[in-house]
Design an enzyme around this catalytic site. Structure first.
Site, PDB file in Angstrom:
ATOM      1  N   CYS A  96       7.041  10.927  28.920  1.00 27.08           N
ATOM      2  CA  CYS A  96       6.681  10.967  27.509  1.00 27.08           C
ATOM      3  C   CYS A  96       7.135   9.678  26.835  1.00 27.08           C
ATOM      4  O   CYS A  96       8.231   9.189  27.117  1.00 27.08           O
ATOM      5  CB  CYS A  96       7.385  12.172  26.871  1.00 27.08           C
ATOM      6  SG  CYS A  96       6.951  12.467  25.170  1.00 27.08           S
TER       7      CYS A  96
ATOM      8  N   HIS B  68       0.832  19.410  27.041  1.00 30.52           N
ATOM      9  CA  HIS B  68       1.997  18.573  26.704  1.00 30.52           C
ATOM     10  C   HIS B  68       1.935  18.156  25.227  1.00 30.52           C
ATOM     11  O   HIS B  68       2.923  18.243  24.501  1.00 30.52           O
ATOM     12  CB  HIS B  68       1.995  17.336  27.628  1.00 30.52           C
ATOM     13  CG  HIS B  68       3.073  16.335  27.354  1.00 30.52           C
ATOM     14  ND1 HIS B  68       4.080  16.051  28.246  1.00 30.52           N
ATOM     15  CD2 HIS B  68       3.316  15.535  26.286  1.00 30.52           C
ATOM     16  CE1 HIS B  68       4.886  15.139  27.740  1.00 30.52           C
ATOM     17  NE2 HIS B  68       4.442  14.793  26.556  1.00 30.52           N
ATOM     18  N   GLU B  69       0.750  17.740  24.778  1.00 29.09           N
ATOM     19  CA  GLU B  69       0.619  17.262  23.399  1.00 29.09           C
ATOM     20  C   GLU B  69       0.687  18.409  22.388  1.00 29.09           C
ATOM     21  O   GLU B  69       1.279  18.261  21.316  1.00 29.09           O
ATOM     22  CB  GLU B  69      -0.696  16.474  23.222  1.00 29.09           C
ATOM     23  CG  GLU B  69      -0.854  15.262  24.130  1.00 29.09           C
ATOM     24  CD  GLU B  69       0.329  14.316  24.144  1.00 29.09           C
ATOM     25  OE1 GLU B  69       1.096  14.276  23.162  1.00 29.09           O
ATOM     26  OE2 GLU B  69       0.511  13.622  25.155  1.00 29.09           O
TER      27      GLU B  69
ATOM     28  N   HIS C 115       4.101  19.208  21.421  1.00 25.48           N
ATOM     29  CA  HIS C 115       4.709  18.326  20.407  1.00 25.48           C
ATOM     30  C   HIS C 115       4.487  18.881  18.995  1.00 25.48           C
ATOM     31  O   HIS C 115       5.335  18.736  18.128  1.00 25.48           O
ATOM     32  CB  HIS C 115       4.093  16.926  20.473  1.00 25.48           C
ATOM     33  CG  HIS C 115       4.713  16.026  21.512  1.00 25.48           C
ATOM     34  ND1 HIS C 115       6.042  15.672  21.495  1.00 25.48           N
ATOM     35  CD2 HIS C 115       4.169  15.403  22.596  1.00 25.48           C
ATOM     36  CE1 HIS C 115       6.294  14.860  22.520  1.00 25.48           C
ATOM     37  NE2 HIS C 115       5.178  14.689  23.211  1.00 25.48           N
TER      38      HIS C 115
END
Lengths: 174, 174
Positions: free
Chosen positions: A96, A138-139, A142
């Site tokens: 990341c 993954h995003e 966030h």
């Protein structure tokens, strides 16, 4: 056009939840342009989320098309994304921009179905798999203040732990 | 020696609380820890731990000696070059399993080394039962001459009863 500053750990803002986008206007599109430039400026960067550059709105960009031999939708701008379905599980390596000099193994769904608005405010639906599905998950994390560090599995975890159901929980599901 | 880094190796019969005892004593003496790897190997406690200490190797030995004696552990300290923030990303993972016999590691790692594998991480276990032991090994590393060279070598050097699986590690940076 600008490359934005990326927050890195231990910045507490990375743990903050982002809010839905409400206005699809030119300032949003300008920001998305800068966000994309920032993603592409990172070596190997295939995704980015707005909170990584301190804008706490539910916007992510994913583009895994630079990786050879991978099925993908190309450049994806996903606003207020919602993952509707998950299928399968797979271990993969993640790093990341917000976590320099460390990569680790994370288990993600193999395939996902996702709804999101595009830059013009149009609702779209995508079926994604493998590497692209992983990048999206993954995003999206966030946006909820979750880092891949929160989901690390040990290097030794190659098979999933056998789930042990207690009699109680089995009884509950009946 | 730079930055006063030492590699502390500790080996002994495993029991609960060893890591806590060692780390509390070293912390109290003003040591800083770097990277570490602890594993229980055949019922033995083993650890390799990067320790930063300004007082020199001899004094560090004196700090650890009483704990080692109390817990019946053997320690070894080497002054080393400190190399934090120097992670290398593996691009290939190989898992190997088969009925345990001598020579599996030599055969597989020899084959892979000749085909250009630089090993970054290796761990192995013996599972199965006393009568039918199974050897299981995971290797991560860098394919210096490409992943296909490794695949080809494993295929050519196939041994009956030994299964090898090779997987590319494609790290997501998001």
């Amino acid at each position: 056009m600008a490359i934005l500053e990326v927050l890195t750990i231990p910045d507490p803002r990375l743990k903050q939840e982002s809010q839905p986008v409400e206005r699809f206007d030119s300032s949003l599109r300008d920001f998305i342009h800068d966000l994309e430039q920032t993603m592409r400026s990172s070596p190997g960067g295939v995704g980015i989320a707005a909170p990584q550059v301190a804008r706490f709105e539910r916007i992510i960009i994913v583009d895994v098309s630079r990786k050879p031999k991978i099925q993908s939708h190309g450049r994806l701008v996903l606003i207020n994304p919602e993952i509707l379905e998950w299928q399968g599980m797979e271990k993969g390596r993640e790093g990341c921009m917000s976590v320099p000099d460390y990569t680790g193994n994370v288990i993600r769904a193999k395939t996902i179905k996702i709804n999101a608005y595009d830059e013009s405010g149009q609702m779209r639906s995508y079926d994604c798999e493998g590497y692209e599905a992983r990048a999206i998950q993954h995003e999206v994390d966030h946006l909820d203040g979750v880092l891949f560090l929160d989901r690390l599995v040990s290097r030794r975890t190659d098979l999933f732990q056998r789930k042990v159901y207690s009699e109680k929980s089995v009884a509950k599901s009946d | 020696m730079t930055n006063n880094w030492h590699m502390l190796t500790v080996v002994g019969k495993d029991k609960p609380g060893i890591v806590a005892s060692i780390s509390e004593a070293l912390f109290a003496a003003g040591c800083n820890f770097g990277e570490a790897s602890m594993s229980r190997l055949g019922g033995n406690f083993t650890i390799m731990l990067m320790v930063q200490y300004e007082g020199g190797t001899e004094r560090l030995e004196k700090i650890i000696a009483p704990i080692a004696q109390t817990l019946n552990l053997r320690c070894h300290i080497n002054a080393i070059e400190g190399q934090l923030h120097a992670h290398r990303e593996p691009d290939v993972r190989i898992s190997v399993y088969g009925q345990d016999r001598t020579g599996i590691v030599a055969h597989v790692t020899g084959t892979l080394a000749r085909a250009g594998l630089d090993i970054y991480d290796l761990e192995s276990d013996v599972g199965g039962s006393g009568e039918n032991p199974v050897y299981i090994m995971h290797i991560e590393g860098h394919a210096m001459r490409g992943v296909d060279a490794l695949k080809e070598a494993l295929e050519t050097e196939k041994t009956p009863g030994i299964e090898t699986h090779l997987e590319e590690i494609d790290t997501i940076i998001g």
